[in-house]
Each structure stands twice: as structure tokens, then as C-alpha cells.
Design a protein around this motif. Structure first.
Motif, PDB file in Angstrom:
ATOM      1  N   SER A   1      -5.038  13.355   4.113  1.00  0.00           N
ATOM      2  CA  SER A   1      -4.263  12.210   3.642  1.00  0.00           C
ATOM      3  C   SER A   1      -5.155  11.284   2.833  1.00  0.00           C
ATOM      4  CB  SER A   1      -3.664  11.451   4.835  1.00  0.00           C
ATOM      5  OG  SER A   1      -2.918  10.335   4.410  1.00  0.00           O
ATOM      6  N   ALA A   2      -4.558  10.583   1.882  1.00  0.00           N
ATOM      7  CA  ALA A   2      -5.285   9.610   1.062  1.00  0.00           C
ATOM      8  C   ALA A   2      -4.328   8.502   0.654  1.00  0.00           C
ATOM      9  CB  ALA A   2      -5.889  10.273  -0.165  1.00  0.00           C
ATOM     10  N   GLY A   3      -4.860   7.326   0.382  1.00  0.00           N
ATOM     11  CA  GLY A   3      -3.987   6.233  -0.010  1.00  0.00           C
ATOM     12  C   GLY A   3      -4.741   5.000  -0.455  1.00  0.00           C
TER      13      GLY A   3
ATOM     14  N   SER B   1       0.384   5.832   0.839  1.00  0.00           N
ATOM     15  CA  SER B   1      -0.455   6.958   1.220  1.00  0.00           C
ATOM     16  C   SER B   1       0.328   8.255   1.102  1.00  0.00           C
ATOM     17  CB  SER B   1      -0.985   6.789   2.654  1.00  0.00           C
ATOM     18  OG  SER B   1       0.084   6.820   3.584  1.00  0.00           O
TER      19      SER B   1
ATOM     20  N   ALA C   1      -9.236   7.948   2.681  1.00  0.00           N
ATOM     21  CA  ALA C   1      -8.885   9.357   2.781  1.00  0.00           C
ATOM     22  C   ALA C   1      -9.349   9.845   4.146  1.00  0.00           C
ATOM     23  CB  ALA C   1      -9.552  10.167   1.672  1.00  0.00           C
TER      24      ALA C   1
ATOM     25  N   GLY D   1       0.814  -1.202   0.000  1.00  0.00           N
ATOM     26  CA  GLY D   1       0.000   0.000   0.000  1.00  0.00           C
ATOM     27  C   GLY D   1       0.849   1.255   0.000  1.00  0.00           C
TER      28      GLY D   1
ATOM     29  N   ARG E   1      -4.363   0.435  -0.217  1.00  0.00           N
ATOM     30  CA  ARG E   1      -3.659  -0.760   0.245  1.00  0.00           C
ATOM     31  C   ARG E   1      -4.423  -1.997  -0.199  1.00  0.00           C
ATOM     32  NH1 ARG E   1      -5.459   1.503   5.202  1.00  0.00           N
ATOM     33  NH2 ARG E   1      -7.153   0.308   6.185  1.00  0.00           N
TER      34      ARG E   1
ATOM     35  N   ARG F   1       0.321  12.292   2.579  1.00  0.00           N
ATOM     36  CA  ARG F   1      -0.213  13.199   3.602  1.00  0.00           C
ATOM     37  C   ARG F   1       0.288  14.617   3.331  1.00  0.00           C
ATOM     38  NH1 ARG F   1      -0.191  12.789  10.186  1.00  0.00           N
ATOM     39  NH2 ARG F   1       0.186  14.996  10.623  1.00  0.00           N
TER      40      ARG F   1
END
Length: 306
Positions: free
Chosen positions: A276-278, A264, A300, A262, A280, A266
């Protein structure tokens, strides 16, 4: 069946205040939605909870978390679960962290309802350039019942007889040890870089479908540049009943995880807020499922401190 597991817009609100000048309070609230792909049991669900932090001077901190999870099964029915976590960290020794904590599970899953996890860890930072540590966890699921078949052979002269008996064994112990090594590379052209390699060994007291011994290795990379930070991770191997995030994340279902990865991003909007978003993804095997299943999470969240 849905094809994607979504962790959508987990919004975190941090409230921070001080009392008597050396006690800091911090709390957060969050929630997420998820979905499974390839599972023959689970469809989707959600998680929500509250996290609290108390810092006492520069030498002690206490963290606690209460989580509620609901997983919807394919067809009908669902699993509902509460998780309670408490963690104490001591910073008295220069450059070191000593952690002890516990995790309790109250679940509709009869096998792991009432499960208890005891957690401990030590971490040492050397010259601000690298750190090392080791974490351990002991999990006990008192209600877990395992049917075992025993074979006995009796010999009389030239003749022998073989008998098979089946008995239930109650209670499952899970032991985990996780060493780690981290290296900090400051002030590069792309910013400060932190590399962490972590290993996992998980041992079960009995085979519950996938064996008793599991090994895996995980790599984390964090890059911080001005107001941005990027985190990436990946792991490969085998994990079952794993304990992660210093005891706050406990995998208590009978599933064998095989890999995950994953990333992310920030961004610090101000000194006391961020977004923040990401994404995984993890792959796992279920009992009685010849194929593997995947969980993909898009998330997010934002935070504010005041």
C-alpha cells in the motif's frame, strides 16, 4: 527547515496463528519518518511501534499498541514520547460492536506527561447497507498548568476600584464525542463503495490558547475492486487534543488543527500479503506563530499474514 513531511516506507509484518481453534493472534511492527513545514518549533522526527491483536472466538477481541515518537526541534533539543494503548471490542450483540479502551502518555512534554485517555464507542450495522455509531473520549492531563487572570471590582459609594490577580490552574480535561454514519453501495461498475461521514465535538475545561470548543466534520470514501482498494478522506473545521482511530491516535500538543486530507491505494498481492502507498496532509496553528504550519506525509507499507 524542510518543506515536506515524509512517512517513508512503513513496513508492517503480520503474524497470525490460532490456539485451541478459537483464539487468533496477530501482531504488526511499523515505523515512519516525518518532517514539518512552516513550524517555528519542530523540524522532523520519527515514530515506531508494535501492535498486537487477540481474537477470542467471534465475540471478543483485545488490541494493544506501544509507540515511541521522537520530534526534533529547530535549532536543538527534542521531544521523546511513549504511548500505550489497550482496546477491547465485544461483538456479542448481532450486528453491533461495543468498544472500551484506554491510552497512556509518557512524554518529555511536561504539560501532557502522564496524560490518560479513556475511550468508548458503539457501532451498529443495519442490513449490511449502512451503519451508524458514536464514539466518546475523556482525556485528563494532570500536569497541565494554566495561568488565569481574574478581575474584581469593588465599589464604595461613587468610587470603584478594579483589581487583577493571576493564579495557576492545574489539570486539563478534554471531552470528545464523535458520531458517524456509513453507507455501503455494493457491486457498482467501479466496485464496492463505502461512504462514511463523521463529526467531532471537542470541549476543553480551560482555554490553552485557541478557545475551548471545537467542531469539525470528516468524510471518508473507500472503493474496493478485485484486489485493489482505494481510500480517500478529508476533514475541515477545528480540532485540538483530538482522539482518533479508536483511541490509538492522540494529539496531545497545544496545536489547533484546521483541515486535513489524504488518499491511499492498497493491492492484495495474495491471500496473505499486500502492499500500500498513499499521501496525507494536515494544517495546524501553533501558539505564538502568526502563520500556519503543514505536515505532508508520503507513506508506503506492506504486510504478510501466516
Amino acid at each position: 527547515m524542510k518543506n515536506l513531511k515524509y512517512g517513508i516506507l512503513t513496513f508492517t509484518v503480520f503474524a497470525c496463528s490460532t490456539y485451541a481453534e478459537d483464539i487468533v493472534w496477530n501482531s504488526s511492527f511499523y515505523g515512519s519518518y516525518f518532517d514539518y513545514s512552516g513550524s517555528v518549533v519542530k523540524d522532523d522526527g520519527y515514530t515506531g511501534g508494535i501492535y498486537g491483536y487477540v481474537g477470542i472466538g467471534l465475540e471478543h477481541s483485545i488490541e494493544g499498541e506501544i509507540d515511541y515518537t521522537k520530534i526534533n526541534y529547530l535549532g536543538s533539543g527534542s521531544l521523546k514520547q511513549w504511548d500505550f494503548t489497550l482496546l477491547y471490542t465485544n461483538y456479542s450483540l448481532q450486528g453491533s460492536k461495543i468498544r472500551i479502551g484506554g491510552h497512556y502518555i509518557s512524554s518529555d512534554d511536561r504539560a501532557t506527561d502522564g496524560g490518560v485517555v479513556l475511550y468508548g464507542g458503539y457501532e451498529q450495522t443495519v442490513d449490511k447497507t449502512y451503519d451508524w455509531g458514536v464514539d466518546g473520549a475523556l482525556s485528563y492531563y494532570d500536569n497541565y498548568s494554566i495561568e488565569k487572570t481574574y478581575m474584581r471590582t469593588v465599589t464604595r459609594g461613587k468610587r470603584s476600584w478594579t483589581y487583577y490577580t493571576t493564579a495557576s490552574v492545574n489539570g486539563l480535561y478534554v471531552f470528545q464525542v464523535s458520531p458517524k454514519l456509513g453507507i455501503t453501495v455494493p457491486s457498482t461498475q467501479i466496485g464496492d463503495i463505502y461512504l462514511e461521514t463523521r463529526g467531532y465535538y471537542i470541549g476543553l475545561s480551560d482555554d490553552v490558547g485557541f478557545g475551548q470548543h471545537f467542531f469539525s466534520v470528516e468524510q471518508n470514501i473507500s472503493v474496493k475492486y478485485n484486489e485493489f482498494s482505494i481510500d480517500m478522506y478529508g476533514w475541515i473545521g477545528e480540532q485540538e487534543f483530538a482522539v482518533k482511530k479508536y483511541g490509538f491516535a492522540v494529539y496531545n500538543l497545544s496545536e489547533k488543527y484546521r483541515y486535513g486530507f489524504g488518499a491511499s491505494v492498497r493491492y492484495n498481492v495474495s491471500d496473505n500479503s499486500f502492499v500500500s502507498a498513499g499521501i496525507r496532509k494536515e494544517n495546524f496553528k501553533e501558539i505564538d506563530n502568526p502563520s500556519s504550519a503543514d505536515t505532508t506525509t508520503l507513506f508506503a507499507f506492506g504486510g504478510i499474514t501466516f
